[in-house]
Write a protein that holds these residues in place. Structure first.
Motif, PDB file in Angstrom:
ATOM      1  N   ARG A  93      38.988  36.406  25.274  1.00  0.00           N
ATOM      2  CA  ARG A  93      40.427  36.106  25.922  1.00  0.00           C
ATOM      3  C   ARG A  93      41.453  37.656  25.804  1.00  0.00           C
ATOM      4  NH1 ARG A  93      41.953  30.514  22.214  1.00  0.00           N
ATOM      5  NH2 ARG A  93      41.364  29.167  23.669  1.00  0.00           N
ATOM      6  N   THR A  94      40.976  37.599  24.388  1.00  0.00           N
ATOM      7  CA  THR A  94      41.729  38.947  24.244  1.00  0.00           C
ATOM      8  C   THR A  94      41.340  40.100  25.116  1.00  0.00           C
ATOM      9  OG1 THR A  94      40.588  38.851  21.364  1.00  0.00           O
ATOM     10  CG2 THR A  94      41.979  40.733  21.796  1.00  0.00           C
ATOM     11  N   GLN A  95      40.113  40.433  25.730  1.00  0.00           N
ATOM     12  CA  GLN A  95      39.969  40.895  26.687  1.00  0.00           C
ATOM     13  C   GLN A  95      40.372  40.471  27.850  1.00  0.00           C
ATOM     14  OE1 GLN A  95      36.471  41.001  28.247  1.00  0.00           O
ATOM     15  NE2 GLN A  95      36.285  42.657  28.458  1.00  0.00           N
ATOM     16  N   VAL A  96      40.749  39.378  28.350  1.00  0.00           N
ATOM     17  CA  VAL A  96      41.822  38.869  29.338  1.00  0.00           C
ATOM     18  C   VAL A  96      43.252  39.174  29.343  1.00  0.00           C
ATOM     19  CG1 VAL A  96      42.307  36.905  31.041  1.00  0.00           C
ATOM     20  CG2 VAL A  96      40.075  36.868  30.299  1.00  0.00           C
ATOM     21  N   SER A  97      43.639  38.651  28.285  1.00  0.00           N
ATOM     22  CA  SER A  97      45.298  39.047  28.157  1.00  0.00           C
ATOM     23  C   SER A  97      45.532  40.503  27.913  1.00  0.00           C
ATOM     24  CB  SER A  97      45.464  38.206  27.059  1.00  0.00           C
ATOM     25  OG  SER A  97      45.427  38.919  25.586  1.00  0.00           O
ATOM     26  N   VAL A  98      45.359  41.196  27.648  1.00  0.00           N
ATOM     27  CA  VAL A  98      44.992  42.350  27.272  1.00  0.00           C
ATOM     28  C   VAL A  98      44.866  42.806  28.268  1.00  0.00           C
ATOM     29  CG1 VAL A  98      44.448  44.760  26.305  1.00  0.00           C
ATOM     30  CG2 VAL A  98      44.284  43.589  24.973  1.00  0.00           C
ATOM     31  N   MET A  99      44.285  42.497  29.526  1.00  0.00           N
ATOM     32  CA  MET A  99      43.891  43.160  31.022  1.00  0.00           C
ATOM     33  C   MET A  99      44.627  42.865  31.785  1.00  0.00           C
ATOM     34  SD  MET A  99      39.540  42.767  31.580  1.00  0.00           S
ATOM     35  CE  MET A  99      40.020  44.388  32.130  1.00  0.00           C
ATOM     36  N   ARG A 100      45.545  41.658  31.445  1.00  0.00           N
ATOM     37  CA  ARG A 100      46.643  40.744  32.815  1.00  0.00           C
ATOM     38  C   ARG A 100      47.408  41.530  32.224  1.00  0.00           C
ATOM     39  NH1 ARG A 100      46.528  35.613  31.710  1.00  0.00           N
ATOM     40  NH2 ARG A 100      44.465  35.203  33.334  1.00  0.00           N
ATOM     41  N   ARG A 101      47.724  42.270  31.372  1.00  0.00           N
ATOM     42  CA  ARG A 101      49.138  42.533  30.696  1.00  0.00           C
ATOM     43  C   ARG A 101      49.256  44.089  31.053  1.00  0.00           C
ATOM     44  NH1 ARG A 101      50.968  43.794  25.621  1.00  0.00           N
ATOM     45  NH2 ARG A 101      48.830  42.140  24.475  1.00  0.00           N
ATOM     46  N   LEU A 102      47.752  45.062  31.126  1.00  0.00           N
ATOM     47  CA  LEU A 102      47.695  46.424  31.712  1.00  0.00           C
ATOM     48  C   LEU A 102      47.737  46.378  33.203  1.00  0.00           C
ATOM     49  CD1 LEU A 102      47.733  49.513  30.769  1.00  0.00           C
ATOM     50  CD2 LEU A 102      45.273  48.460  31.416  1.00  0.00           C
ATOM     51  N   ALA A 103      47.190  45.019  33.615  1.00  0.00           N
ATOM     52  CA  ALA A 103      47.319  45.274  35.711  1.00  0.00           C
ATOM     53  C   ALA A 103      48.898  45.380  35.635  1.00  0.00           C
ATOM     54  CB  ALA A 103      46.058  44.202  35.782  1.00  0.00           C
ATOM     55  N   ASN A 104      49.642  43.889  35.151  1.00  0.00           N
ATOM     56  CA  ASN A 104      51.141  43.424  35.233  1.00  0.00           C
ATOM     57  C   ASN A 104      51.700  44.765  35.369  1.00  0.00           C
ATOM     58  OD1 ASN A 104      50.828  40.987  36.067  1.00  0.00           O
ATOM     59  ND2 ASN A 104      51.203  40.499  34.062  1.00  0.00           N
ATOM     60  N   ALA A 105      51.417  45.765  34.001  1.00  0.00           N
ATOM     61  CA  ALA A 105      52.080  46.907  33.410  1.00  0.00           C
ATOM     62  C   ALA A 105      51.260  48.108  34.840  1.00  0.00           C
ATOM     63  CB  ALA A 105      51.853  47.574  32.676  1.00  0.00           C
ATOM     64  N   THR A 106      50.827  48.310  35.674  1.00  0.00           N
ATOM     65  CA  THR A 106      49.993  48.877  36.299  1.00  0.00           C
ATOM     66  C   THR A 106      51.651  48.988  37.971  1.00  0.00           C
ATOM     67  OG1 THR A 106      48.415  48.791  35.482  1.00  0.00           O
ATOM     68  CG2 THR A 106      48.604  50.136  37.142  1.00  0.00           C
ATOM     69  N   GLU A 107      51.055  47.314  37.717  1.00  0.00           N
ATOM     70  CA  GLU A 107      51.940  46.441  39.611  1.00  0.00           C
ATOM     71  C   GLU A 107      53.050  47.043  39.382  1.00  0.00           C
ATOM     72  OE1 GLU A 107      49.944  42.978  41.495  1.00  0.00           O
ATOM     73  OE2 GLU A 107      50.871  42.875  39.524  1.00  0.00           O
ATOM     74  N   HIS A 108      53.534  46.726  38.644  1.00  0.00           N
ATOM     75  CA  HIS A 108      55.328  46.746  38.217  1.00  0.00           C
ATOM     76  C   HIS A 108      55.666  48.742  38.009  1.00  0.00           C
ATOM     77  CE1 HIS A 108      58.440  44.416  36.929  1.00  0.00           C
ATOM     78  NE2 HIS A 108      59.104  45.828  36.482  1.00  0.00           N
ATOM     79  N   SER A 109      54.119  49.402  37.851  1.00  0.00           N
ATOM     80  CA  SER A 109      55.130  51.312  37.873  1.00  0.00           C
ATOM     81  C   SER A 109      55.038  51.307  39.283  1.00  0.00           C
ATOM     82  CB  SER A 109      53.938  51.609  36.877  1.00  0.00           C
ATOM     83  OG  SER A 109      52.729  51.440  37.053  1.00  0.00           O
ATOM     84  N   ASN A 110      53.701  51.111  39.536  1.00  0.00           N
ATOM     85  CA  ASN A 110      53.468  51.333  40.646  1.00  0.00           C
ATOM     86  C   ASN A 110      54.861  50.718  41.912  1.00  0.00           C
ATOM     87  OD1 ASN A 110      51.208  52.342  40.063  1.00  0.00           O
ATOM     88  ND2 ASN A 110      49.673  51.103  41.331  1.00  0.00           N
ATOM     89  N   ARG A 111      55.408  49.398  41.750  1.00  0.00           N
ATOM     90  CA  ARG A 111      55.937  48.930  42.847  1.00  0.00           C
ATOM     91  C   ARG A 111      57.542  50.390  42.630  1.00  0.00           C
ATOM     92  NH1 ARG A 111      57.332  43.167  41.144  1.00  0.00           N
ATOM     93  NH2 ARG A 111      54.770  42.873  41.288  1.00  0.00           N
ATOM     94  N   LYS A 112      58.037  50.719  41.479  1.00  0.00           N
ATOM     95  CA  LYS A 112      58.837  51.369  42.016  1.00  0.00           C
ATOM     96  C   LYS A 112      58.435  52.705  42.644  1.00  0.00           C
ATOM     97  CE  LYS A 112      61.316  49.420  38.085  1.00  0.00           C
ATOM     98  NZ  LYS A 112      61.575  49.258  36.859  1.00  0.00           N
TER      99      LYS A 112
END
Lengths: 444, 185
Positions: B166-185
């Motif tokens: 669970r920990t892994q998934v939540s951290v990874m998801r957050r990082l993925a979201n952050a990466t996506e977000h930064s790439n969009r800009k």
């Protein structure tokens, strides 16, 4: 140490005995004072609900004031004893500050009803126990045993120890009675209990240490021979209250040989663990039967593993290179990403969340100003402190930017986890005891 | 109590470290290769947050370090804790031995079972038992290192493993979201 300790205690006893007359008045006064303060706080809280910014800060200040007041009084009472009981009394309550005040009042009144009569003895003994600072191992051991006891037991036991001349056996009998009383009280005080449990254990710890200390001092007064006796008695009591062995009982028609008994114990242990798993895995509550539960667990583990796969795939797709520039993330993106990724937080916009964080921070500072021991703090507060102090361990470039990121999700995480254990974190309460074995397990 | 927050932080730190190592070692990677590296780093990081205390993490690290390429990564992530690594190695040796003996034992058991069960009536009870056994086997295959566990420790390890996942998934998801977000800009 053992020799010096009883002597110190003896001194204390006499001084306290001199002060006893004063104490009752003082403590009554004290309690009235605290009452008034609580009322003030209530009023102020109503005001402050509009101004959330100041909420925590002023509360904290007030509490500090309160604590200081207590501190003064108790210093009068106990004469330069280091740790003041008022602080400890006030401390566990602090966790409930964000609550509606009703619970708080209940708590305080419950306290009064429990501890009023013997207020003086109560505080005296508190002080004694604190200064006595028995060997922690003993204190802990007895505390672990005495967990189930309530406040009343302390009070009554104190009475018995104050009488002092009673034989040890009689004391033991008293103890048994006390525990009975506690059992009754428990049912009555149940509404308070949830909040007070933490406190209780704390107090019982002190209580037990006090027990030791008082008996020690008695030894010093009378003769040294008894010391072995008392220690033996103590250990006996602890054994009685919490046996080491597991009690197994075969029902009618069940096998009683040791193998099948062991097997039964094993099965019980397994089913207990399965219950924890049931709590952990969503949608597993309604299923009965081991096979179904195992199915559900398997599905859950698989889904988690698949999620990991998927996420790593996604990350690989999103990132053309593998070097994640973390500083950039934390500088710009993580904070909005956080709010995005936690839709439940959507209600509290980032403007809302920020003051909350600041308040938390302030609260922490107030707390750390008070210079309390970590042991006094109940788990949610521990969590808070950990979150606030956590970024220190990070590399420096993390520090400024990752700060918000760390705190904000952490609250939601905590909420998640606590929900899992059936706790409401918003009430700032300690973790419930059913989940205790599990967390232990997790840590081990 | 290991706070979930600190666990996540530890995981994130180790994971990022592993990723940086991966990124620095190879310049050009296909998407699958990258995915593999990311997953490996995440797994090892997750395991290393709970090293030496749980069986599954030891098994996971042992599996990861079987492959020569990954050995360096594992060593880096495990970092300063050399002694831990040693204990891991010895532990996984023990695991292997136990697996072998278990296999043998299982074979002999199955032989005897065939003899016993064949003449017996098939009761509902035994069906249920078989179902549970089957599922336990599946679960054992899912949890790393699960083959060598008995039922009780399997459940405990599963508890732990689920929390870590669970920990892994939540951290990874957050990082993925952050990466996506930064790439969009």
């Amino acid at each position: 140490m053992n020799r010096a300790l009883p002597e110190m205690l003896h001194c204390l006893n006499t001084s306290v005995g001199n002060l006893a007359g004063n104490c009752t008045d003082l403590t009554v006064l004290d309690r009235q004072r605290t009452r008034i303060k609580w009322q003030q706080e209530q009023f102020q809280q109503q005001q402050q609900q509009q101004q959330q910014q100041n909420y925590f800060a002023s509360q904290g200040q007030q509490l500090q004031g309160l604590i200081n007041g207590d501190l003064r009084l108790d210093q009068v009472v106990t004469r330069s004893l280091k740790v003041d009981p008022g602080l400890e009394n006030g401390w566990p309550d602090y966790g409930k500050f964000p609550l509606p005040k009703t619970g708080f009042c209940e708590e305080s009144t419950g306290f009064e009803s429990a501890g009023y009569l013997n207020g003086s003895a109560f505080e005296m003994n508190y002080a004694i126990s604190r200064t006595a600072s028995c060997p922690p191992a003993v204190a802990e051991a007895v505390a672990a045993v005495a967990d189930g006891k309530g406040k009343e037991s302390i009070v009554t036991e104190k009475l018995s120890s104050a009488v002092g001349k009673e034989s040890f056996k009689k004391r033991k009998a008293d103890k048994a009675q006390n525990s009975k009383v506690v059992a009754e009280d428990d049912s009555r005080d149940k509404r308070i209990k949830g909040c007070a449990e933490e406190e209780d254990s704390k107090m019982t710890e002190q209580n037990s240490s006090k027990n030791n200390s008082s008996s020690n001092s008695k030894n010093n007064n009378n003769n040294r021979e008894n010391s072995g006796d008392t220690s033996k008695e103590n250990s006996k009591v602890s054994e009685v209250q919490k046996p080491d062995y597991i009690h197994v009982r075969a029902r009618r028609g069940q096998a009683t040989d040791s193998h099948s008994l062991a097997e039964r114990v094993r099965r019980e242990k397994i089913s207990e663990r399965m219950k924890y798993l049931q709590d952990l895995v969503p949608g597993c509550n309604k299923i009965t039967g081991k096979a179904g539960m195992l199915d559900e667990i398997i599905n859950y583990v698989q889904s988690l593993q698949r999620q990991v796969e998927f996420l790593s795939m996604k990350l690989a797709a999103v990132n053309p290179r593998l070097d994640f520039n973390i500083d950039n993330f934390f500088a710009k993106e993580v904070f909005p990403a956080c709010t995005a990724s936690f839709p439940t937080l959507g209600a509290t916009s980032s403007e809302m969340a920020n003051p909350a964080l600041l308040q938390l921070n302030q609260l922490q500072q107030v707390i750390s100003c008070c210079g309390l021991e970590m042991g006094m703090i109940n788990p949610p507060d521990m969590g808070l402190r950990r979150t606030t102090s956590a970024p220190v361990s990070f590399p420096e470039n993390f520090l400024d930017t990752s700060y918000f990121n760390q705190i904000q999700p952490s609250t939601t995480w905590d909420a998640d986890l606590q929900n899992l254990f059936g706790v409401d974190i918003h009430q700032g309460r300690s973790t419930p005891f059913p989940s205790q074995p599990f967390t232990d397990n997790y840590e081990s | 109590m290991g706070a979930p927050t600190s666990l996540k932080q530890k995981f994130l730190k180790k994971w990022i470290m592993g990723l940086q190592i991966c990124g620095s070692s190879k310049k050009e990677m296909g998407i699958l290769e990258r995915k593999k590296a990311i997953k490996l780093a995440a797994d090892v990081a997750m395991a290393s947050t709970r090293t030496a205390t749980t069986c599954w993490s030891r098994a996971l690290i042992a599996n990861a370090s079987k492959c020569d390429e990954n050995k360096m990564l594992v060593e880096h992530i495990m970092g300063s804790s050399q002694s831990e690594r040693l204990s891991v190695k010895s532990a996984c040796m023990g695991c292997n031995k136990r697996i072998r003996s278990k296999k043998i034992l299982g074979r002999s058991k199955s032989i005897s079972r065939v003899k016993k069960i064949a003449p017996q009536k098939i009761l509902a009870n035994s069906i249920a038992k078989r179902l549970v056994k089957k599922r336990t086997q599946v679960l054992k295959s899912l949890v790393p290192g699960g083959e060598s566990m008995d039922e009780f420790s399997l459940i405990e390890e599963t508890l732990d493993y689920i929390l870590s996942l669970r920990t892994q998934v939540s951290v990874m998801r957050r990082l993925a979201n952050a990466t996506e977000h930064s790439n969009r800009k």
